[in-house]
Scaffold this motif. Sequence first.
Motif, short mmCIF file in Angstrom:
data_model
loop_
_atom_site.label_atom_id
_atom_site.label_comp_id
_atom_site.label_asym_id
_atom_site.label_seq_id
_atom_site.Cartn_x
_atom_site.Cartn_y
_atom_site.Cartn_z
N GLU B 50 0.82 -1.21 0.00
CA GLU B 50 0.00 0.00 0.00
C GLU B 50 0.85 1.25 0.00
O GLU B 50 2.07 1.19 0.23
CB GLU B 50 -0.91 -0.03 1.22
CG GLU B 50 -2.02 -1.04 1.06
CD GLU B 50 -2.82 -1.22 2.32
OE1 GLU B 50 -3.89 -0.62 2.41
OE2 GLU B 50 -2.38 -1.94 3.21
N SER B 51 0.23 2.39 -0.23
CA SER B 51 1.02 3.62 -0.28
C SER B 51 1.65 3.88 1.09
O SER B 51 1.04 3.64 2.13
CB SER B 51 0.16 4.80 -0.71
OG SER B 51 -0.99 4.89 0.07
N HIS B 222 0.71 -1.09 -6.88
CA HIS B 222 -0.19 -1.52 -5.81
C HIS B 222 -1.27 -2.43 -6.40
O HIS B 222 -2.17 -2.85 -5.71
CB HIS B 222 -0.81 -0.30 -5.12
CG HIS B 222 -1.66 0.49 -6.05
ND1 HIS B 222 -1.16 1.53 -6.81
CD2 HIS B 222 -2.95 0.35 -6.39
CE1 HIS B 222 -2.13 2.00 -7.55
NE2 HIS B 222 -3.21 1.31 -7.33
N LEU B 224 -2.46 -5.76 -7.80
CA LEU B 224 -2.12 -7.18 -7.86
C LEU B 224 -2.56 -7.82 -9.16
O LEU B 224 -2.09 -8.90 -9.52
CB LEU B 224 -2.75 -7.92 -6.67
CG LEU B 224 -2.04 -7.63 -5.35
CD1 LEU B 224 -2.98 -7.82 -4.17
CD2 LEU B 224 -0.82 -8.53 -5.20
N GLY B 225 -3.45 -7.15 -9.90
CA GLY B 225 -3.85 -7.66 -11.20
C GLY B 225 -2.72 -7.51 -12.20
O GLY B 225 -2.37 -8.44 -12.93
N LEU B 263 -4.73 -8.63 1.31
CA LEU B 263 -4.73 -7.87 0.06
C LEU B 263 -5.48 -8.64 -1.02
O LEU B 263 -6.32 -8.09 -1.73
CB LEU B 263 -3.30 -7.64 -0.43
CG LEU B 263 -2.52 -6.46 0.11
CD1 LEU B 263 -1.19 -6.37 -0.63
CD2 LEU B 263 -3.31 -5.17 -0.07
#
Lengths: 348, 336
Positions: B50-51, B222, B224-225, B263
Amino acid sequence: MTTEVSETADQKPKASSSSDQAEVLVSVKNLTKHFPIRKGVFRREVGAVKAVEGVSFDIHKGETLGLVGESGSGKSTTGRVLLQLDHATAGSATFEGQELTTMSERELRKLRPRMQMIFQDPHSSLNPRMTVSSIVGEPLKEHADLDAAGRQKRVEELLTLVGLQPAHANRYPHEFSGGQRQRIGVARAIAMNPDFVVCDEPIAALDVSIQAQVVNLLEKLQEELDLTYLFISHDLSMVRHIADRVAVMYLGHFVELAAVDELYDNPLHPYTQALNSAVPVPDPVIEATRKRIILEGDIPSPANPPSGCPFNTRCPQVEDRCREVNPEWREVTEGHWVACHVVEPKTQ
Amino acid sequence: MRGAYLSGKDAVLEVSDLSTEFHTPDGVVHAVNGVSFALRSGEFLAVVGESGSGKSVTMMSMLKLIPMPPGKIVAGKVMFDHQDLLELETSQLRKVRGGEIGFIFQDPMTSLNPVLTIGRQITESLELHTDLSGDAVNDRAEELLTMVGLPDARARLKSYPHELSGGMRQRVMIAIALACSPKVIVADEPTTALDVTIQAQIIEIMKELRERLDTAVIWITHDLGVVAGLADRVIVMYGGKIVEEARVGDLYANPQHPYTRGLLGSIPRLDQKGQELSAIEGSPASIRAIPTSCSFAPRCDYAHDRCHTEVPVLREVGAEHMAACWWDIDGERPRL
Ligand SMILES: Nc1ncnc2c1ncn2[C@@H]1O[C@H](COP(=O)(O)OP(=O)(O)O)[C@@H](O)[C@H]1O
Ligand SMILES: Nc1ncnc2c1ncn2[C@@H]1O[C@H](COP(=O)(O)OP(=O)(O)O)[C@@H](O)[C@H]1O
Ligand SMILES: [Mg+2]
Ligand SMILES: [Mg+2]
């Protein structure tokens, strides 16, 4: 699988089977919004950004209509014109049968509490100098017959409802995380018990793990408060999760609209097909063999759209007539709308 | 201890125990806390998280690209080409940057010079880092733009950055990064600002280039795809640390860290339509002190006493699979 489907069908009227029976809450006909482009000292109008170009659709009571499309396609403008935050250039939009585009400011003010908006950026849409309590309580001041104590109680109720601690009511927005700030925005939007909420990219600025929290919250509130959503997003997977029906926008036009599973499993418009196939799937096994439709080039400018079909400059299936005539917006099978010359009318 | 599988000749870049802090008026931010990883030659390594998890600062620290002050690299080694980049003089480092290690950033507008043509920016880099000169430089520049799929490459050399769309600018950035045939390309969220059909174009180009060139890639994202279709291996970061590292197939099929599971669970899946998404509760906090416990523990369903008192070490939990967690998620018991 089957039990799942029937469960959700109990909760919400499923759009696919309900286009006849479902009560229409919002109805839009040929809605158009142009922003003038002005030049020179006399601010002469030299052209227009054709942000929304004659879109027509209904939103049924209790449903979530997803609105997807790439940036600049006119999604936010559609939402803003619906709520009369921007004035339509042409066309009509009704709420429970009442025409909004010609409504007086006074009549509109009475209606406003029932139509609300949740914005993308919880950072810039919340006044940094106001406490959470005054942000959420502000619409109550203007519209509800509540005294200070009554407002305070309602604010605490609302904060609890969106999963924030009422004890934090006197804090300022910057003291909260991005996800919590979005909850504040949601609390403000539902303060007046609205019927209809336009959610404009409500999760786009949030981290993945926080997006799921906010989507879960929106779904919970929809059920508890009987809300109708227009859910604007460029995230096709999240829209598939939350929406009952989905509309696809391209360069100010609606190009396709259908029940969610129909739209994703049987997309008819070449743009919907490409958009769908461009979304990466979070599964290496599927990704290893998946074939993508890669569109050439970029989206044209809405200040200077192509003639004919708006998608003709990038369409892999383009024909001569697509460059000349804008295809009609038509219902090809029950509840499945598309604007494309190439799509054959289906016999069913 | 790190697995032995990556050490030695195989690695083109090896980072060990990297720690970076920022000394701000509000106090110290411990952005990167003892990060170690190796990049194999030619491999595609994704870094997700994440950021604020320290992805960018880790990569920028490798080439001392963070602002110092407020930034400070307090520990670590970055071995590249038999030398520690953190020990190099600025002039030597400048040769590595944009030469053997290329960078691509999220927003090309901030890294492209607005007053120079695209062509000039590519040829400048070629003149600085290669032996090419004269017409050869221009030919190479055109070749690079063609390679990244920019239509009308010759004419485009004369364009200025603002005359290009976001997608085209990102192609130019890739061309510049590739200009000097680097051994490593670091791409920091290169598609995050782009629309999905344009992102698909860029991903397709990266896939093609991978086949043709022998460049190792570190791809920060960020999403995941995006990772699933591109990466060979994946590193997951949280709170300035690596919490999991695995081959891409293993990470998705058998995630070992509760954060990675969280996630993946946050992403809507088809078979879960109509159900609540399994969100991770809470939100990440910025790291204000050197961690003495697991940073994820406050959000973790599996946290037990030890997680609050001892920092979990990154260790092997399967073949080429590392996780930093005191809980054995498959065995459903604490790790010893
Ligand atoms: N207030 C405005 N003035 C001028 N142009 C605008 C204004 N608002 C939006 N636009 C333009 O209208 C088009 C559609 O914008 P928008 O509705 O925000 O798209 P989306 O939400 O799909 O990204 C864009 O080209 C945008 O630049
Ligand atoms: N210039 C800076 N000054 C102060 N803090 C910084 C600076 N750059 C990064 N940080 C902090 O370092 C941490 C890690 O940031 P970053 O590596 O950019 O995260 P990511 O790339 O994973 O989103 C964050 O807490 C961020 O606020
Ligand atoms: Mg928008
Ligand atoms: Mg970053």
